[in-house]
Design a protein around this motif. Structure first.
Motif, PDB file in Angstrom:
ATOM      1  N   GLY A  43     -11.143  -7.325  14.221  1.00  0.00           N
ATOM      2  CA  GLY A  43     -10.130  -6.490  13.557  1.00  0.00           C
ATOM      3  C   GLY A  43     -10.691  -5.789  12.340  1.00  0.00           C
ATOM      4  O   GLY A  43     -10.413  -4.607  12.100  1.00  0.00           O
ATOM      5  N   ALA A  44     -11.497  -6.496  11.564  1.00  0.00           N
ATOM      6  CA  ALA A  44     -12.109  -5.870  10.380  1.00  0.00           C
ATOM      7  C   ALA A  44     -13.062  -4.762  10.794  1.00  0.00           C
ATOM      8  O   ALA A  44     -13.072  -3.678  10.189  1.00  0.00           O
ATOM      9  CB  ALA A  44     -12.844  -6.927   9.553  1.00  0.00           C
ATOM     10  N   MET A  45     -13.841  -5.002  11.819  1.00  0.00           N
ATOM     11  CA  MET A  45     -14.799  -3.980  12.267  1.00  0.00           C
ATOM     12  C   MET A  45     -14.082  -2.771  12.877  1.00  0.00           C
ATOM     13  O   MET A  45     -14.487  -1.624  12.667  1.00  0.00           O
ATOM     14  CB  MET A  45     -15.791  -4.596  13.236  1.00  0.00           C
ATOM     15  CG  MET A  45     -16.669  -5.651  12.557  1.00  0.00           C
ATOM     16  SD  MET A  45     -17.763  -6.475  13.681  1.00  0.00           S
ATOM     17  CE  MET A  45     -19.132  -5.317  13.654  1.00  0.00           C
ATOM     18  N   ILE A  46     -13.005  -3.016  13.599  1.00  0.00           N
ATOM     19  CA  ILE A  46     -12.234  -1.918  14.198  1.00  0.00           C
ATOM     20  C   ILE A  46     -11.567  -1.082  13.105  1.00  0.00           C
ATOM     21  O   ILE A  46     -11.472   0.146  13.223  1.00  0.00           O
ATOM     22  CB  ILE A  46     -11.208  -2.470  15.209  1.00  0.00           C
ATOM     23  CG1 ILE A  46     -11.948  -2.976  16.458  1.00  0.00           C
ATOM     24  CG2 ILE A  46     -10.174  -1.418  15.579  1.00  0.00           C
ATOM     25  CD1 ILE A  46     -11.089  -3.750  17.423  1.00  0.00           C
ATOM     26  N   ALA A  47     -11.122  -1.744  12.033  1.00  0.00           N
ATOM     27  CA  ALA A  47     -10.516  -1.000  10.919  1.00  0.00           C
ATOM     28  C   ALA A  47     -11.507   0.009  10.337  1.00  0.00           C
ATOM     29  O   ALA A  47     -11.145   1.141   9.999  1.00  0.00           O
ATOM     30  CB  ALA A  47     -10.054  -1.968   9.832  1.00  0.00           C
ATOM     31  N   VAL A  48     -12.765  -0.380  10.247  1.00  0.00           N
ATOM     32  CA  VAL A  48     -13.788   0.537   9.731  1.00  0.00           C
ATOM     33  C   VAL A  48     -14.048   1.665  10.723  1.00  0.00           C
ATOM     34  O   VAL A  48     -14.071   2.844  10.367  1.00  0.00           O
ATOM     35  CB  VAL A  48     -15.096  -0.224   9.423  1.00  0.00           C
ATOM     36  CG1 VAL A  48     -16.218   0.745   9.082  1.00  0.00           C
ATOM     37  CG2 VAL A  48     -14.878  -1.205   8.291  1.00  0.00           C
ATOM     38  N   LEU A  49     -14.229   1.308  11.982  1.00  0.00           N
ATOM     39  CA  LEU A  49     -14.558   2.309  13.006  1.00  0.00           C
ATOM     40  C   LEU A  49     -13.433   3.301  13.265  1.00  0.00           C
ATOM     41  O   LEU A  49     -13.680   4.426  13.692  1.00  0.00           O
ATOM     42  CB  LEU A  49     -14.965   1.606  14.305  1.00  0.00           C
ATOM     43  CG  LEU A  49     -16.241   0.760  14.210  1.00  0.00           C
ATOM     44  CD1 LEU A  49     -16.477   0.008  15.514  1.00  0.00           C
ATOM     45  CD2 LEU A  49     -17.437   1.623  13.862  1.00  0.00           C
ATOM     46  N   SER A  50     -12.192   2.888  13.011  1.00  0.00           N
ATOM     47  CA  SER A  50     -11.064   3.804  13.233  1.00  0.00           C
ATOM     48  C   SER A  50     -10.701   4.599  11.978  1.00  0.00           C
ATOM     49  O   SER A  50      -9.695   5.301  11.960  1.00  0.00           O
ATOM     50  CB  SER A  50      -9.845   3.018  13.734  1.00  0.00           C
ATOM     51  OG  SER A  50      -9.397   2.105  12.752  1.00  0.00           O
ATOM     52  N   GLY A  51     -11.495   4.459  10.910  1.00  0.00           N
ATOM     53  CA  GLY A  51     -11.304   5.270   9.714  1.00  0.00           C
ATOM     54  C   GLY A  51     -10.208   4.787   8.779  1.00  0.00           C
ATOM     55  O   GLY A  51      -9.644   5.582   8.039  1.00  0.00           O
ATOM     56  N   GLN A  52      -9.888   3.513   8.797  1.00  0.00           N
ATOM     57  CA  GLN A  52      -8.812   2.991   7.948  1.00  0.00           C
ATOM     58  C   GLN A  52      -9.308   2.493   6.589  1.00  0.00           C
ATOM     59  O   GLN A  52      -8.575   1.828   5.871  1.00  0.00           O
ATOM     60  CB  GLN A  52      -8.078   1.872   8.692  1.00  0.00           C
ATOM     61  CG  GLN A  52      -7.400   2.357   9.953  1.00  0.00           C
ATOM     62  CD  GLN A  52      -6.658   1.250  10.664  1.00  0.00           C
ATOM     63  OE1 GLN A  52      -6.213   0.293  10.055  1.00  0.00           O
ATOM     64  NE2 GLN A  52      -6.524   1.382  11.967  1.00  0.00           N
ATOM     65  N   THR A  53     -10.537   2.814   6.256  1.00  0.00           N
ATOM     66  CA  THR A  53     -11.080   2.435   4.949  1.00  0.00           C
ATOM     67  C   THR A  53     -11.386   3.700   4.156  1.00  0.00           C
ATOM     68  O   THR A  53     -11.594   4.769   4.722  1.00  0.00           O
ATOM     69  CB  THR A  53     -12.358   1.595   5.117  1.00  0.00           C
ATOM     70  OG1 THR A  53     -13.292   2.310   5.921  1.00  0.00           O
ATOM     71  CG2 THR A  53     -12.054   0.252   5.762  1.00  0.00           C
ATOM     72  N   ASP A  54     -11.425   3.568   2.836  1.00  0.00           N
ATOM     73  CA  ASP A  54     -11.701   4.714   1.960  1.00  0.00           C
ATOM     74  C   ASP A  54     -13.103   4.607   1.398  1.00  0.00           C
ATOM     75  O   ASP A  54     -13.413   3.686   0.642  1.00  0.00           O
ATOM     76  CB  ASP A  54     -10.703   4.743   0.787  1.00  0.00           C
ATOM     77  CG  ASP A  54      -9.298   5.049   1.242  1.00  0.00           C
ATOM     78  OD1 ASP A  54      -9.141   5.782   2.234  1.00  0.00           O
ATOM     79  OD2 ASP A  54      -8.360   4.529   0.605  1.00  0.00           O
TER      80      ASP A  54
END
Length: 181
Positions: A56-67
């Motif tokens: 889930g953490a890695m998918i959050a990064v790959l889907s652009g949900q981080t700034d």
């Protein structure tokens, strides 16, 4: 760390209470006969939970949900670290004590593959509890006392007692040969 060859884990004359045997969160007895003892550990719930947290953490990064780059790098590194932790700490295991062949076969299966560790039964003296105390908590894991020193059979310490399994393994190792006729 302290190793107790006694299944009830005594220290300095103080008896540690052993709860009712339950294998809900740990190793389970699969088969017990004179020739073969099989114990298995399949931590499906914890394995899936931790793997999904990391993914889930890695998918959050790959889907652009981080700034920004640094937040993405931190969350991605956290996810990768969680997955490495899950890989190391939650493998599926099968311990097969085979009296006919004179071996203990420890099958360790992970996402990246499996391996078999083989030990001769004559090297094993007894099963024991390997314990670790924290702040008011006693954690333990299953271990074998061998000619070469203690060999832990679990990758971490747990609050659930392993004393019933120690008793089962020691009874199997000490079992006299059945009478013929």
């Amino acid at each position: 760390m302290w190793i107790s060859p006694s299944p009830n884990g005594t220290d300095d004359g103080h008896h540690i209470l052993v709860r009712k045997p339950s294998y809900a969160g740990g190793m389970k007895l699969v088969s017990n006969s004179y020739d073969c003892l099989v114990i298995e550990d399949r931590p499906v719930f914890w394995t899936l939970t931790v793997w999904l947290m990391g993914a889930g953490a890695m998918i959050a990064v790959l889907s652009g949900q981080t700034d920004g780059f640094w937040q993405a790098a931190m969350v991605f590194g956290l996810g990768a670290g969680i997955m490495v932790f899950a890989w190391y700490c939650f493998p599926f295991q099968r311990l097969t004590f085979d009296r006919r062949r004179g071996h203990l076969i420890r099958r360790i299966a992970r996402v990246t593959g499996g391996r078999d560790d083989v030990m001769e039964l004559r090297q094993i003296q007894r099963a024991a509890l390997q314990s670790h105390w924290g702040e008011e908590t006693r954690m333990e894991r299953l271990a074998l006392l061998t000619d070469g020193g203690p060999v832990p059979l679990e990758f971490g310490y747990f609050s659930q007692t392993r004393a019933p399994l120690v008793a089962i393994i020691n009874a199997w190792l000490d079992a006299p040969e059945p009478r013929q006729g």
